[in-house]
Write an enzyme that holds these catalytic residues in place. Sequence first.
Site, short mmCIF file in Angstrom:
data_model
loop_
_atom_site.label_atom_id
_atom_site.label_comp_id
_atom_site.label_asym_id
_atom_site.label_seq_id
_atom_site.Cartn_x
_atom_site.Cartn_y
_atom_site.Cartn_z
CG ASP A 34 -1.54 1.17 1.40
OD1 ASP A 34 -1.58 2.43 0.60
OD2 ASP A 34 -2.70 1.47 2.30
CD GLU A 126 -0.13 1.09 10.07
OE1 GLU A 126 -1.73 0.82 10.79
OE2 GLU A 126 -0.60 -0.40 8.90
CD GLU A 135 -6.07 -4.97 13.17
OE1 GLU A 135 -4.62 -4.33 13.47
OE2 GLU A 135 -5.88 -5.29 12.02
CG HIS A 282 -4.74 -1.74 3.46
ND1 HIS A 282 -3.41 -1.06 4.21
CD2 HIS A 282 -4.41 -2.79 4.82
CE1 HIS A 282 -3.06 -0.79 5.32
NE2 HIS A 282 -4.11 -1.82 5.70
C1 LIG Z 1 -0.31 -2.73 11.67
S1 LIG Z 1 0.69 -3.68 12.26
C2 LIG Z 1 1.97 -2.67 10.84
C3 LIG Z 1 3.77 -3.42 10.99
C4 LIG Z 1 4.78 -1.98 10.88
N1 LIG Z 1 4.39 -1.06 11.38
C5 LIG Z 1 4.34 -1.84 8.88
O1 LIG Z 1 4.07 -0.76 9.09
O2 LIG Z 1 4.54 -2.67 8.17
C6 LIG Z 1 0.96 -3.31 13.02
C7 LIG Z 1 1.95 -4.35 13.88
O3 LIG Z 1 1.93 -3.86 15.47
C8 LIG Z 1 2.03 -5.38 16.19
N2 LIG Z 1 1.00 -5.10 17.31
C9 LIG Z 1 0.10 -4.75 17.65
N3 LIG Z 1 -0.41 -5.09 18.78
C10 LIG Z 1 0.75 -5.29 19.60
C11 LIG Z 1 1.34 -4.79 21.20
N4 LIG Z 1 0.91 -4.55 21.73
N5 LIG Z 1 2.96 -5.08 21.24
C12 LIG Z 1 3.73 -5.43 20.10
N6 LIG Z 1 2.90 -5.68 18.98
C13 LIG Z 1 2.13 -5.42 18.41
C14 LIG Z 1 1.34 -6.24 14.86
O4 LIG Z 1 1.68 -8.14 15.18
C15 LIG Z 1 1.97 -6.15 13.17
O5 LIG Z 1 2.59 -6.26 12.92
#
Ligand SMILES: C[S@@+](CC[C@H](N)C(=O)[O-])C[C@H]1O[C@@H](n2cnc3c(N)ncnc32)[C@H](O)[C@@H]1O
Length: 340
Positions: A34, A126, A135, A282
């Site tokens: 994206d 993000e 989420e 997305h």
């Molecule tokens: C929307 S994705 C963004 C991934 C990356 N920052 C990017 O921009 O490509 C969110 C990520 O945050 C992780 N995540 C969500 N909540 C979390 C938490 N409480 N602690 C650590 N990781 C977390 C998820 O596993 C996921 O890989």
Amino acid sequence: MAMLKKRKRDRTEQDSEYFQCYSDVSIHEEMIADSVRTNSYRMAILRNHPKLYGKTVLDVGAGTGILSVFCVQAGAARVFAVEASSVSQLARDVMKSNGMDTKVNVIDSPVESAEIPGLVDAIVSEWMGYSLMYESMLASVIHARDKWLKPGGLILPSSADMFIAPIHHPSVESRVNFWSSVKDLYGVDMACVQTFARSCIMSNEMDVNLVSPEDVLSFPVKFTSIDLNSCTQEEVRHLHGSFQFTCFGSSLMHGFAVWFSVTFPGEKNVILDTSPYAEETHWKQTLLYLDDEVQVEQDTVISGDISLSPSDINPRHLHVLLNYSVAGGLSRTKHFHMGS
Ligand SMILES: C[S@@+](CC[C@H](N)C(=O)[O-])C[C@H]1O[C@@H](n2cnc3c(N)ncnc32)[C@H](O)[C@@H]1O
């Protein structure tokens, strides 16, 4: 026969199920591909080079690590890349491939239980889900901010806005009409399925789909805003706002579209916009269909309010309560779900 009841999973089970979704490559592929999303973060981080140079950054939910790489490129001296799913291993490989493994510490842990040595100058994350709040990841960012961000530190993005507008959606008509076209295809009259098809499409499930600008029936309304520097867990758990629209012209209204934008501060703000008027992302838009379409005319007034909150069954899922009235008629209420 006993009815199968949806078992309410405990929070640990729900979290491991959630992080499991991020252990597959496809979701990361979709996010990195994206280009509106990824380039907005890239531009916003690089433009904040004066504030990031020589500083310490916390990347909440680092995924495969791309935002941490942008932070090092912007001059950050040290980045803590916290990722709870198993892709943290890949983030470590990405840092090595880019010669950044001495600057980026990948921490395989939920941010809630991560050990970060000292306070940080900036947080990048993000966290936005469909309809912004699906989420519920914002809670983790607020947790990290309150625990580790220095007073006056930088948070990227720093605000979020949510919008709503009444829409026509041609796919409803074409999917319903498909059943009357079956006779031309196979000689079998299946037009009687139309009513059932309409009730399935215009259900209580939120639909993530694209809306064309010409199908937005009035000016949109911004119904709520979040300031990432100061918002509390309590404030973001239940978002609420009201709206009043005046329709542009004659059309069949099928429901409402909801979308968001986030703003990154800097000398020149960067806005990541997921509206029907901007380049496709997305996240698309989230559609809330009425039970039945409504004919609107020029200057028809539609008013009401909307609330978003985590679902009772799984707080990662989303519940939306919509109250609306068209042309001063009866006020109607509809509940929508995303995930459960
Ligand atoms: C929307 S994705 C963004 C991934 C990356 N920052 C990017 O921009 O490509 C969110 C990520 O945050 C992780 N995540 C969500 N909540 C979390 C938490 N409480 N602690 C650590 N990781 C977390 C998820 O596993 C996921 O890989």
